[in-house]
Motif scaffolding. Structure first.
Motif, PDB file in Angstrom:
ATOM      1  N   SER A 188       5.753   7.927  -3.521  1.00  0.00           N
ATOM      2  CA  SER A 188       4.686   8.085  -4.297  1.00  0.00           C
ATOM      3  C   SER A 188       4.311   9.554  -4.410  1.00  0.00           C
ATOM      4  CB  SER A 188       3.654   7.137  -4.061  1.00  0.00           C
ATOM      5  OG  SER A 188       2.396   7.422  -4.992  1.00  0.00           O
ATOM      6  N   ARG A 189       4.723  10.331  -5.314  1.00  0.00           N
ATOM      7  CA  ARG A 189       4.451  11.736  -5.274  1.00  0.00           C
ATOM      8  C   ARG A 189       3.010  12.132  -4.996  1.00  0.00           C
ATOM      9  NH1 ARG A 189       9.384  14.127  -5.261  1.00  0.00           N
ATOM     10  NH2 ARG A 189      11.086  13.064  -6.310  1.00  0.00           N
ATOM     11  N   GLY A 190       3.005  12.909  -4.056  1.00  0.00           N
ATOM     12  CA  GLY A 190       1.713  13.725  -4.001  1.00  0.00           C
ATOM     13  C   GLY A 190       0.742  12.654  -2.992  1.00  0.00           C
ATOM     14  N   PHE A 191       1.299  11.557  -2.667  1.00  0.00           N
ATOM     15  CA  PHE A 191       0.650  10.544  -2.035  1.00  0.00           C
ATOM     16  C   PHE A 191       1.241   9.939  -0.729  1.00  0.00           C
ATOM     17  CE2 PHE A 191      -1.035  10.301  -6.375  1.00  0.00           C
ATOM     18  CZ  PHE A 191      -2.542  10.132  -6.061  1.00  0.00           C
ATOM     19  N   GLY A 192       2.532   9.753  -0.779  1.00  0.00           N
ATOM     20  CA  GLY A 192       3.330   9.296   0.472  1.00  0.00           C
ATOM     21  C   GLY A 192       4.384   8.317  -0.109  1.00  0.00           C
ATOM     22  N   TYR A 193       4.476   7.179   0.824  1.00  0.00           N
ATOM     23  CA  TYR A 193       5.708   6.450   0.595  1.00  0.00           C
ATOM     24  C   TYR A 193       5.095   5.012   0.341  1.00  0.00           C
ATOM     25  CZ  TYR A 193       8.201  10.360   2.353  1.00  0.00           C
ATOM     26  OH  TYR A 193       8.797  11.690   2.106  1.00  0.00           O
ATOM     27  N   CYS A 248       0.824  -1.231  -0.037  1.00  0.00           N
ATOM     28  CA  CYS A 248      -0.050   0.113   0.041  1.00  0.00           C
ATOM     29  C   CYS A 248       0.930   1.346   0.082  1.00  0.00           C
ATOM     30  CB  CYS A 248      -0.878  -0.176   1.215  1.00  0.00           C
ATOM     31  SG  CYS A 248      -1.879  -1.378   1.411  1.00  0.00           S
ATOM     32  N   VAL A 249       0.236   2.370  -0.346  1.00  0.00           N
ATOM     33  CA  VAL A 249       1.008   3.834  -0.019  1.00  0.00           C
ATOM     34  C   VAL A 249       0.439   4.378   1.232  1.00  0.00           C
ATOM     35  CG1 VAL A 249       1.237   5.967  -1.071  1.00  0.00           C
ATOM     36  CG2 VAL A 249       1.060   3.976  -2.889  1.00  0.00           C
ATOM     37  N   VAL A 250       1.388   4.718   1.942  1.00  0.00           N
ATOM     38  CA  VAL A 250       1.032   5.082   3.064  1.00  0.00           C
ATOM     39  C   VAL A 250       1.198   6.688   3.206  1.00  0.00           C
ATOM     40  CG1 VAL A 250       1.100   3.077   4.698  1.00  0.00           C
ATOM     41  CG2 VAL A 250       3.430   4.626   4.235  1.00  0.00           C
ATOM     42  N   SER A 251       0.407   7.528   3.618  1.00  0.00           N
ATOM     43  CA  SER A 251       0.521   9.066   3.675  1.00  0.00           C
ATOM     44  C   SER A 251       1.412   9.526   4.748  1.00  0.00           C
ATOM     45  CB  SER A 251      -1.036   9.556   3.945  1.00  0.00           C
ATOM     46  OG  SER A 251      -1.322   9.454   5.054  1.00  0.00           O
ATOM     47  N   LYS A 252       1.709  10.605   4.664  1.00  0.00           N
ATOM     48  CA  LYS A 252       2.564  11.275   5.657  1.00  0.00           C
ATOM     49  C   LYS A 252       1.704  11.209   7.045  1.00  0.00           C
ATOM     50  CE  LYS A 252       5.670  13.977   2.904  1.00  0.00           C
ATOM     51  NZ  LYS A 252       6.234  15.350   2.354  1.00  0.00           N
ATOM     52  N   GLU A 253       0.349  11.711   6.942  1.00  0.00           N
ATOM     53  CA  GLU A 253      -0.444  11.816   7.891  1.00  0.00           C
ATOM     54  C   GLU A 253      -0.470  10.510   8.762  1.00  0.00           C
ATOM     55  OE1 GLU A 253      -1.132  12.789   5.166  1.00  0.00           O
ATOM     56  OE2 GLU A 253      -1.233  15.072   5.307  1.00  0.00           O
ATOM     57  N   ARG A 299       3.173  15.536  12.749  1.00  0.00           N
ATOM     58  CA  ARG A 299       4.499  16.434  12.722  1.00  0.00           C
ATOM     59  C   ARG A 299       4.454  17.117  11.543  1.00  0.00           C
ATOM     60  NH1 ARG A 299       8.152  14.655  16.757  1.00  0.00           N
ATOM     61  NH2 ARG A 299       6.662  14.018  18.541  1.00  0.00           N
ATOM     62  N   ALA A 300       5.548  18.131  11.171  1.00  0.00           N
ATOM     63  CA  ALA A 300       5.602  18.805  10.216  1.00  0.00           C
ATOM     64  C   ALA A 300       6.061  17.786   8.950  1.00  0.00           C
ATOM     65  CB  ALA A 300       6.501  20.016  10.206  1.00  0.00           C
ATOM     66  N   SER A 301       5.505  18.346   7.675  1.00  0.00           N
ATOM     67  CA  SER A 301       5.881  17.372   6.649  1.00  0.00           C
ATOM     68  C   SER A 301       7.500  17.284   6.555  1.00  0.00           C
ATOM     69  CB  SER A 301       5.510  17.828   5.493  1.00  0.00           C
ATOM     70  OG  SER A 301       5.859  17.430   4.290  1.00  0.00           O
ATOM     71  N   GLU A 302       8.227  18.233   6.844  1.00  0.00           N
ATOM     72  CA  GLU A 302       9.636  18.081   6.840  1.00  0.00           C
ATOM     73  C   GLU A 302      10.308  17.089   7.840  1.00  0.00           C
ATOM     74  OE1 GLU A 302       7.931  20.926   7.340  1.00  0.00           O
ATOM     75  OE2 GLU A 302       8.241  22.076   5.419  1.00  0.00           O
ATOM     76  N   ALA A 303       9.673  16.987   8.997  1.00  0.00           N
ATOM     77  CA  ALA A 303      10.178  15.993   9.926  1.00  0.00           C
ATOM     78  C   ALA A 303      10.069  14.736   9.477  1.00  0.00           C
ATOM     79  CB  ALA A 303       9.614  16.517  11.408  1.00  0.00           C
ATOM     80  N   ILE A 304       8.938  14.381   8.842  1.00  0.00           N
ATOM     81  CA  ILE A 304       8.588  13.377   8.314  1.00  0.00           C
ATOM     82  C   ILE A 304       9.421  12.743   7.208  1.00  0.00           C
ATOM     83  CG2 ILE A 304       6.884  11.487   6.954  1.00  0.00           C
ATOM     84  CD1 ILE A 304       4.854  13.500   8.692  1.00  0.00           C
ATOM     85  N   ASP A 305       9.880  13.925   6.180  1.00  0.00           N
ATOM     86  CA  ASP A 305      10.679  13.534   5.014  1.00  0.00           C
ATOM     87  C   ASP A 305      12.156  13.283   5.545  1.00  0.00           C
ATOM     88  OD1 ASP A 305       8.757  14.238   3.401  1.00  0.00           O
ATOM     89  OD2 ASP A 305       9.247  16.311   2.814  1.00  0.00           O
ATOM     90  N   LYS A 306      12.507  13.936   6.348  1.00  0.00           N
ATOM     91  CA  LYS A 306      13.968  13.576   7.033  1.00  0.00           C
ATOM     92  C   LYS A 306      13.960  12.256   7.814  1.00  0.00           C
ATOM     93  CE  LYS A 306      14.928  18.385   8.175  1.00  0.00           C
ATOM     94  NZ  LYS A 306      15.416  19.518   9.263  1.00  0.00           N
ATOM     95  N   LEU A 307      12.745  11.966   8.462  1.00  0.00           N
ATOM     96  CA  LEU A 307      13.022  10.374   9.110  1.00  0.00           C
ATOM     97  C   LEU A 307      12.887   9.563   7.751  1.00  0.00           C
ATOM     98  CD1 LEU A 307      12.692   8.780  11.405  1.00  0.00           C
ATOM     99  CD2 LEU A 307      10.116   8.884  11.340  1.00  0.00           C
ATOM    100  N   VAL A 308      12.110   9.701   6.837  1.00  0.00           N
ATOM    101  CA  VAL A 308      12.090   8.774   5.772  1.00  0.00           C
ATOM    102  C   VAL A 308      13.518   8.727   5.033  1.00  0.00           C
ATOM    103  CG1 VAL A 308      11.100   8.107   3.617  1.00  0.00           C
ATOM    104  CG2 VAL A 308       9.619   8.812   5.446  1.00  0.00           C
ATOM    105  N   SER A 309      14.105   9.910   5.022  1.00  0.00           N
ATOM    106  CA  SER A 309      15.436  10.095   4.172  1.00  0.00           C
ATOM    107  C   SER A 309      16.475   9.187   5.083  1.00  0.00           C
ATOM    108  CB  SER A 309      15.755  11.481   4.114  1.00  0.00           C
ATOM    109  OG  SER A 309      17.221  11.482   3.621  1.00  0.00           O
ATOM    110  N   ARG A 310      16.422   9.552   6.476  1.00  0.00           N
ATOM    111  CA  ARG A 310      17.408   8.529   7.097  1.00  0.00           C
ATOM    112  C   ARG A 310      17.284   7.069   6.947  1.00  0.00           C
ATOM    113  NH1 ARG A 310      16.071  12.353  11.112  1.00  0.00           N
ATOM    114  NH2 ARG A 310      15.077  10.890  12.343  1.00  0.00           N
ATOM    115  N   LEU A 311      16.058   6.688   7.181  1.00  0.00           N
ATOM    116  CA  LEU A 311      15.809   5.314   6.908  1.00  0.00           C
ATOM    117  C   LEU A 311      16.097   4.805   5.609  1.00  0.00           C
ATOM    118  CD1 LEU A 311      14.661   2.642   8.151  1.00  0.00           C
ATOM    119  CD2 LEU A 311      12.508   3.586   7.383  1.00  0.00           C
ATOM    120  N   ARG A 312      15.789   5.644   4.561  1.00  0.00           N
ATOM    121  CA  ARG A 312      16.074   5.028   3.417  1.00  0.00           C
ATOM    122  C   ARG A 312      17.729   4.750   2.948  1.00  0.00           C
ATOM    123  NH1 ARG A 312      13.168   8.696  -0.454  1.00  0.00           N
ATOM    124  NH2 ARG A 312      11.645   7.209  -0.793  1.00  0.00           N
TER     125      ARG A 312
END
Length: 231
Positions: free
Chosen positions: A226-231, A183-188, A199-212
């Protein structure tokens, strides 16, 4: 979204007896069908918290699936007829809106949760983890996909033989992505699952980036945007 190298091999159950305590008959039917198809024995159901407590007091279950927001008894530990030591592993069902009420008291016993609306794959993955140490040694299943392995007992993850060295937040995120791998999961959704609040979108992006970066040291890459939807 996690891109799977192979189909998950985690869902193989023994003959474990499960009690389902949920107020919605449709949800009870869905959980019953999901668990039975996976090889579990649904040995009882209840529609209220007090009925659930009474069933646990009368017989032994290997796992209880418990709706956390039942109006008459939200917390199984409040059941005066059941000693805390006698409570089997618990899998809570809870809405994201009420997750903050559950997390502060988490960890008092063997327990986990899935957020509503429930997904069959996530219910089975978390049931597997809760019941893992009740199954005999060498044949016990290990949670993971292809060469990605997660150990909930130690909150450690590895890819092949390489430990990933994840922080608690990174581990929670990876576990959530694996449970929702197709599935695609949203930032929310990620924010609610990892931190229990928004949390702010930037905090989620940073966490995903570190994990990736940690997960993708070996090819192929598993986490995709998945741009515009999540990961």
């Amino acid at each position: 979204m996690v891109n799977l190298i192979a189909k998950p091999s985690v869902f193989r159950r023994g003959a474990s007896d499960v009690l389902i305590v949920a107020g919605d008959p449709g949800e009870t039917d869905l959980l019953t069908t999901t668990l039975q198809l996976a090889g579990y024995t649904v040995a009882g159901t209840a529609s209220t918290g007090f009925e659930g407590v009474a069933r646990i007091a009368r017989r032994r279950f290997d796992l209880v699936v418990w709706e956390a927001m039942l109006p008459d008894l939200r917390d199984l530990a409040k059941g005066t007829r059941v000693a805390s030591a006698d409570i089997p592993p618990l899998l809570y069902l809870i809405s994201c809106d009420y997750l903050h009420t559950l997390l502060p008291n988490f960890g008092r016993r063997k327990e986990d949760y899935v957020t509503k609306p429930v997904r069959a794959t996530e219910v089975l993955a978390r049931a597997e983890v809760l019941l893992r140490d009740r199954r005999p040694g060498p044949g016990a299943a290990t949670s993971g996909y292809a060469d990605l392995v997660l150990d909930d007992a130690t909150c450690q993850a590895r890819r092949g033989a390489q430990p990933l060295g994840l922080t608690p937040a990174e581990y929670r995120l990876l576990r959530y992505l694996v449970a929702n791998a197709e599935c695609v999961v949203s930032k929310e959704q990620i924010s609610q699952h990892v931190w229990g609040d928004f949390r702010a979108s930037e905090a989620i992006d940073k966490l995903v980036s570190r994990l990736r970066q940690k997960v993708s040291r070996e090819e192929p890459a598993l986490i995709h945007t998945s741009r515009g939807f999540g990961y």
